[in-house]
Write a protein that holds these residues in place. Sequence first.
Motif, PDB file in Angstrom:
ATOM      1  N   ASP A  97       0.853  -1.191   0.000  1.00  0.00           N
ATOM      2  CA  ASP A  97       0.000   0.000   0.000  1.00  0.00           C
ATOM      3  C   ASP A  97       0.889   1.240   0.000  1.00  0.00           C
ATOM      4  N   THR A  98       0.796   2.040  -1.040  1.00  0.00           N
ATOM      5  CA  THR A  98       1.522   3.299  -1.111  1.00  0.00           C
ATOM      6  C   THR A  98       0.544   4.432  -0.844  1.00  0.00           C
ATOM      7  N   ALA A  99       0.846   5.232   0.158  1.00  0.00           N
ATOM      8  CA  ALA A  99      -0.056   6.327   0.516  1.00  0.00           C
ATOM      9  C   ALA A  99       0.115   7.465  -0.475  1.00  0.00           C
ATOM     10  N   GLY A 100      -0.438   7.291  -1.641  1.00  0.00           N
ATOM     11  CA  GLY A 100      -0.346   8.296  -2.680  1.00  0.00           C
ATOM     12  C   GLY A 100      -1.448   8.099  -3.686  1.00  0.00           C
ATOM     13  N   PRO A 101      -1.586   9.014  -4.641  1.00  0.00           N
ATOM     14  CA  PRO A 101      -2.717   8.961  -5.580  1.00  0.00           C
ATOM     15  C   PRO A 101      -2.594   7.842  -6.599  1.00  0.00           C
ATOM     16  N   SER A 102      -3.758   7.354  -6.995  1.00  0.00           N
ATOM     17  CA  SER A 102      -3.851   6.413  -8.111  1.00  0.00           C
ATOM     18  C   SER A 102      -5.042   6.810  -8.973  1.00  0.00           C
ATOM     19  N   ASN A 103      -5.085   6.291 -10.176  1.00  0.00           N
ATOM     20  CA  ASN A 103      -6.168   6.610 -11.102  1.00  0.00           C
ATOM     21  C   ASN A 103      -6.571   5.322 -11.832  1.00  0.00           C
ATOM     22  N   PRO A 104      -7.097   4.348 -11.055  1.00  0.00           N
ATOM     23  CA  PRO A 104      -7.360   3.040 -11.661  1.00  0.00           C
ATOM     24  C   PRO A 104      -8.404   3.113 -12.767  1.00  0.00           C
ATOM     25  N   ARG A 105      -8.173   2.268 -13.782  1.00  0.00           N
ATOM     26  CA  ARG A 105      -9.055   2.226 -14.946  1.00  0.00           C
ATOM     27  C   ARG A 105      -9.860   0.937 -14.924  1.00  0.00           C
ATOM     28  N   LEU A 106     -11.163   1.085 -15.180  1.00  0.00           N
ATOM     29  CA  LEU A 106     -12.046  -0.084 -15.182  1.00  0.00           C
ATOM     30  C   LEU A 106     -12.663  -0.219 -16.567  1.00  0.00           C
ATOM     31  N   ARG A 107     -12.312  -1.326 -17.260  1.00  0.00           N
ATOM     32  CA  ARG A 107     -12.884  -1.623 -18.582  1.00  0.00           C
ATOM     33  C   ARG A 107     -13.979  -2.673 -18.372  1.00  0.00           C
ATOM     34  N   ALA A 108     -15.211  -2.191 -18.105  1.00  0.00           N
ATOM     35  CA  ALA A 108     -16.302  -3.078 -17.705  1.00  0.00           C
ATOM     36  C   ALA A 108     -17.051  -3.614 -18.911  1.00  0.00           C
ATOM     37  N   PRO A 109     -17.441  -4.886 -18.869  1.00  0.00           N
ATOM     38  CA  PRO A 109     -18.271  -5.437 -19.954  1.00  0.00           C
ATOM     39  C   PRO A 109     -19.714  -4.942 -19.822  1.00  0.00           C
ATOM     40  N   ALA A 110     -20.497  -5.130 -20.856  1.00  0.00           N
ATOM     41  CA  ALA A 110     -21.933  -4.850 -20.761  1.00  0.00           C
ATOM     42  C   ALA A 110     -22.551  -5.793 -19.728  1.00  0.00           C
ATOM     43  N   VAL A 111     -23.507  -5.264 -18.973  1.00  0.00           N
ATOM     44  CA  VAL A 111     -24.126  -6.041 -17.896  1.00  0.00           C
ATOM     45  C   VAL A 111     -25.625  -6.149 -18.153  1.00  0.00           C
ATOM     46  N   SER A 112     -26.153  -7.363 -18.077  1.00  0.00           N
ATOM     47  CA  SER A 112     -27.590  -7.613 -18.109  1.00  0.00           C
ATOM     48  C   SER A 112     -27.890  -8.589 -16.986  1.00  0.00           C
ATOM     49  N   MET A 113     -28.711  -8.151 -16.024  1.00  0.00           N
ATOM     50  CA  MET A 113     -28.901  -8.967 -14.825  1.00  0.00           C
ATOM     51  C   MET A 113     -30.268  -8.725 -14.211  1.00  0.00           C
ATOM     52  N   ASN A 114     -30.716  -9.705 -13.445  1.00  0.00           N
ATOM     53  CA  ASN A 114     -31.919  -9.530 -12.637  1.00  0.00           C
ATOM     54  C   ASN A 114     -31.620  -8.599 -11.479  1.00  0.00           C
ATOM     55  N   TRP A 115     -32.651  -7.937 -11.001  1.00  0.00           N
ATOM     56  CA  TRP A 115     -32.466  -7.103  -9.828  1.00  0.00           C
ATOM     57  C   TRP A 115     -32.125  -7.983  -8.625  1.00  0.00           C
ATOM     58  N   PRO A 116     -31.269  -7.507  -7.747  1.00  0.00           N
ATOM     59  CA  PRO A 116     -30.962  -8.300  -6.544  1.00  0.00           C
ATOM     60  C   PRO A 116     -32.225  -8.594  -5.749  1.00  0.00           C
ATOM     61  N   THR A 117     -32.271  -9.765  -5.146  1.00  0.00           N
ATOM     62  CA  THR A 117     -33.396 -10.134  -4.277  1.00  0.00           C
ATOM     63  C   THR A 117     -33.225  -9.474  -2.917  1.00  0.00           C
ATOM     64  N   PRO A 118     -34.170  -8.604  -2.506  1.00  0.00           N
ATOM     65  CA  PRO A 118     -34.016  -7.917  -1.220  1.00  0.00           C
ATOM     66  C   PRO A 118     -34.020  -8.909  -0.058  1.00  0.00           C
ATOM     67  N   ILE A 119     -33.108  -8.719   0.849  1.00  0.00           N
ATOM     68  CA  ILE A 119     -33.020  -9.601   2.005  1.00  0.00           C
ATOM     69  C   ILE A 119     -34.146  -9.307   2.984  1.00  0.00           C
ATOM     70  N   ARG A 120     -34.383 -10.247   3.873  1.00  0.00           N
ATOM     71  CA  ARG A 120     -35.347 -10.067   4.956  1.00  0.00           C
ATOM     72  C   ARG A 120     -34.594  -9.937   6.278  1.00  0.00           C
ATOM     73  N   GLY A 121     -35.260  -9.326   7.253  1.00  0.00           N
ATOM     74  CA  GLY A 121     -34.689  -9.280   8.591  1.00  0.00           C
ATOM     75  C   GLY A 121     -34.476  -7.907   9.160  1.00  0.00           C
ATOM     76  N   PHE A 122     -34.586  -6.850   8.323  1.00  0.00           N
ATOM     77  CA  PHE A 122     -34.350  -5.498   8.819  1.00  0.00           C
ATOM     78  C   PHE A 122     -35.360  -4.546   8.203  1.00  0.00           C
ATOM     79  N   SER A 123     -35.708  -3.521   8.962  1.00  0.00           N
ATOM     80  CA  SER A 123     -36.613  -2.480   8.485  1.00  0.00           C
ATOM     81  C   SER A 123     -36.062  -1.136   8.933  1.00  0.00           C
ATOM     82  N   VAL A 124     -35.953  -0.190   7.996  1.00  0.00           N
ATOM     83  CA  VAL A 124     -35.441   1.147   8.269  1.00  0.00           C
ATOM     84  C   VAL A 124     -36.483   2.157   7.797  1.00  0.00           C
ATOM     85  N   SER A 125     -36.764   3.157   8.641  1.00  0.00           N
ATOM     86  CA  SER A 125     -37.771   4.152   8.285  1.00  0.00           C
ATOM     87  C   SER A 125     -37.293   5.537   8.675  1.00  0.00           C
TER      88      SER A 125
END
Length: 504
Positions: free
Chosen positions: A350-378
Amino acid sequence: MATAARLSVVLLYVAVACGGSEGTPTTTGSGSGGDSQDGGTQLPDGGPPAPDGGPPAPDGGPAPDGGPGVHRFDVNVSVGGAGAGRITSAPPGIDCPYVCAASFAENSSVSLSAAPSGGSAFAGWGGACTGTGPCTVTGTASVSAAFAPPQIAVSISPPTADLATGARQQFSATVAGSADAGIVWSVQEGSPGGTVDGTGSYVAPQNAGTYHVVATSHADPTRLAAATVTVTGAVPDLSMAAFDSTLPVPELTLDATGVGSSRIGQISLRGSEGTVEVEGRSLPSIVFERQPFAAPWQIIAYEVISIAPDRYYLIWLYCRPASPDLFEVWVESTAGGGLTPESASGSCVDTAGPSNPRLRAPAVSMNWPTPIRGFSVSGADVDLPDGAPGTVQYDGVKQVVFSFVSVDCSLCGTPGWYELHSMLWNPATGAVSLGIFYLVSGVDAVTLAYTLSMPVLMRGPQISYPATWSRTVPSSRPESQAATPEVPTPRLARPSPPVVQIRP
């Protein structure tokens, strides 16, 4: 002869002055029972009547001992209506419904006052008085008073909602004008319009349309409020075009190489960018966060995002900076399956200095994540219902939230916390963000931190939202449990969240 006559007059005067006793005739000269002589008057037999209680009082004057000479008038009051209240008089005497009749001295004025109670309202006078203004009587009178029941009003929030089919919306309602604040929830259109439970949690039906969620007062079923719900149809699957972006990271540059032991294969990152092999696929990846552990643990977790054509992965590389060595990896994805750890080997510099990482992402096609159960926030700006998509005000717009992994870190520190690892979707731009909601024990707020947005790569600020939250599952652990430092295993606790310093 003249002398005898004068003597007779004297005797008569004495008899009259002394009120001669009953049965004792008075002598009026030498005659017996005849007319008096010299102008004298003979009294009737028995003399004048003795006083019997004294003479009557003059009109309007007080009569002693309440005798027949007292002049008073009666006022009678009755209370009716479905409400509640009290009628009192000035001068005192009436306090109805306890004392509802009283007598008052003639020529006096009696003012009656109405005092509603329990939220009731005074509806008006009847009988000798009318209207709702002051009631004054000056003689015998019958007066009725009516009280109306409390005016119950129901309000519902939010008044409108736009939902996808099967989505969930939390409604709330308040009751004014009644001590009974109970609400009966229903859907006006019945089951074709969706379902709502006793807490106001509504689930939209599978058919598009306009429906109405109704909140009815338990105290008065004629009082209700309705929210209009527009169901627009299912949200299409997430689709994001391929992108090639860079991310300025001013404080961090990481070189990491190594290998995992289960889901993770080869790790090859230089200058915070490169590839990570996940479940047999080598995926483009960048490092975007450094998360130090709390003292005394000399450990740093580095957060990595890796993108596959059908899901997003979040990976944490656990490193000991003193060595420096990579010894553990945690991995999760938007497709579910929880957050799982595995041992690893390698190095991380780990170098404590700046970086400029590049992300070459593929096209994404996906189902929406299934919401978990167990918590409620209001809260005003964040609403995460149990087991359903939620919303959060983020980046200037209300975004849809899919919490796909929960982490129990209730024993990781003091206070403990829970994590909801989530995907945010901006319906206006189609942008996707990954981040973590922290729910800290004893704190009426939730914090969203460690966010990364795509396709324009951008790290978001840490945001604390005033909100209440609850854990709605039994005492058993959620799907992912972080081990605690007290447990003598290679597994270590999660890094401390940025909100543990918050106090209520």
